[in-house]
Design an enzyme around this catalytic site. Sequence first.
Site, PDB file in Angstrom:
ATOM      1  N   LYS A 193      -9.406  -3.863 -48.481  1.00 37.91           N
ATOM      2  CA  LYS A 193      -8.413  -4.090 -47.434  1.00 37.91           C
ATOM      3  C   LYS A 193      -8.226  -5.586 -47.146  1.00 37.91           C
ATOM      4  CE  LYS A 193      -9.183   0.441 -45.284  1.00 37.91           C
ATOM      5  NZ  LYS A 193      -9.341   1.158 -43.995  1.00 37.91           N
TER       6      LYS A 193
ATOM      7  N   TYR B 178      -0.233   5.876 -45.435  1.00 37.84           N
ATOM      8  CA  TYR B 178      -1.021   6.480 -44.352  1.00 37.84           C
ATOM      9  C   TYR B 178      -0.234   7.524 -43.555  1.00 37.84           C
ATOM     10  CZ  TYR B 178      -4.961   3.288 -45.021  1.00 37.84           C
ATOM     11  OH  TYR B 178      -6.051   2.623 -45.529  1.00 37.84           O
TER      12      TYR B 178
ATOM     13  N   ASN C  66     -12.028  -2.400 -41.787  1.00 35.29           N
ATOM     14  CA  ASN C  66     -13.330  -1.909 -42.265  1.00 35.29           C
ATOM     15  C   ASN C  66     -13.509  -2.042 -43.776  1.00 35.29           C
ATOM     16  OD1 ASN C  66     -11.613   0.112 -42.968  1.00 35.29           O
ATOM     17  ND2 ASN C  66     -12.666   1.752 -41.876  1.00 35.29           N
TER      18      ASN C  66
ATOM     19  N   HIS D 152     -11.014   1.289 -48.313  1.00 40.99           N
ATOM     20  CA  HIS D 152     -10.555   2.675 -48.214  1.00 40.99           C
ATOM     21  C   HIS D 152     -11.330   3.492 -49.243  1.00 40.99           C
ATOM     22  CE1 HIS D 152      -7.801   6.124 -48.089  1.00 40.99           C
ATOM     23  NE2 HIS D 152      -7.880   6.127 -49.410  1.00 40.99           N
TER      24      HIS D 152
ATOM     25  N   GLU E 284      -3.141   9.362 -54.045  1.00 44.58           N
ATOM     26  CA  GLU E 284      -3.252   7.938 -53.732  1.00 44.58           C
ATOM     27  C   GLU E 284      -3.207   7.087 -55.000  1.00 44.58           C
ATOM     28  OE1 GLU E 284      -5.799   8.907 -49.676  1.00 44.58           O
ATOM     29  OE2 GLU E 284      -6.841   7.962 -51.367  1.00 44.58           O
TER      30      GLU E 284
END
Length: 139
Positions: free
Chosen positions: A11, A51, A114, A117, A128
């Site tokens: 990320k 998302y 965080n 993913h 995905e």
Amino acid sequence: MATNRTFTMLKPDAVSNGYIGGILKMINDAGFRIVAMKYTKLAAETAGAFYEVHKERPFYGELVSYMSSGPIVAVILEKENAIADFRTLIGATDPTKADAGTIRKIYAKSISANAVHGSDSDENAQIEGDFFFSKLERF
Ligand code: UDP
Ligand code: MG
């Protein structure tokens, strides 16, 4: 049927903090093989589509703006039991609750930023991976 593949993104916080190399090393050391990899930046619209499944959740707007705030690394990974083993390797969504030695414990600063993913099912790993990669980009 299990495909033995999962999908991850490093990320924007992981990229901007200089953690691409460290995280990929942990992934390699854990026995995952890289099937496909791409360094790119998501438009807000693209992050919103990725998302989509979370669109009713209170953090959706923040998540979309965060995920489109800087470049990311998208990766398809292969290993026996890939989905579960990768979720174990990354740790809990909230890094304060992640086990010691997990990627999120080591590299993540907050529940939204965080670091990584990880797909939650074979079905979503397929969806995905297909979101980012054509057949010709997988090896
Ligand atoms: N997220 C957030 N706040 C929350 C829960 C999740 O900002 O309270 C973000 C976080 O970046 C997380 C992503 O939304 O990784 C997707 O949430 P999910 O519950 O699927 O967690 P994950 O599967 O990534 O552990
Ligand atoms: Mg999830």
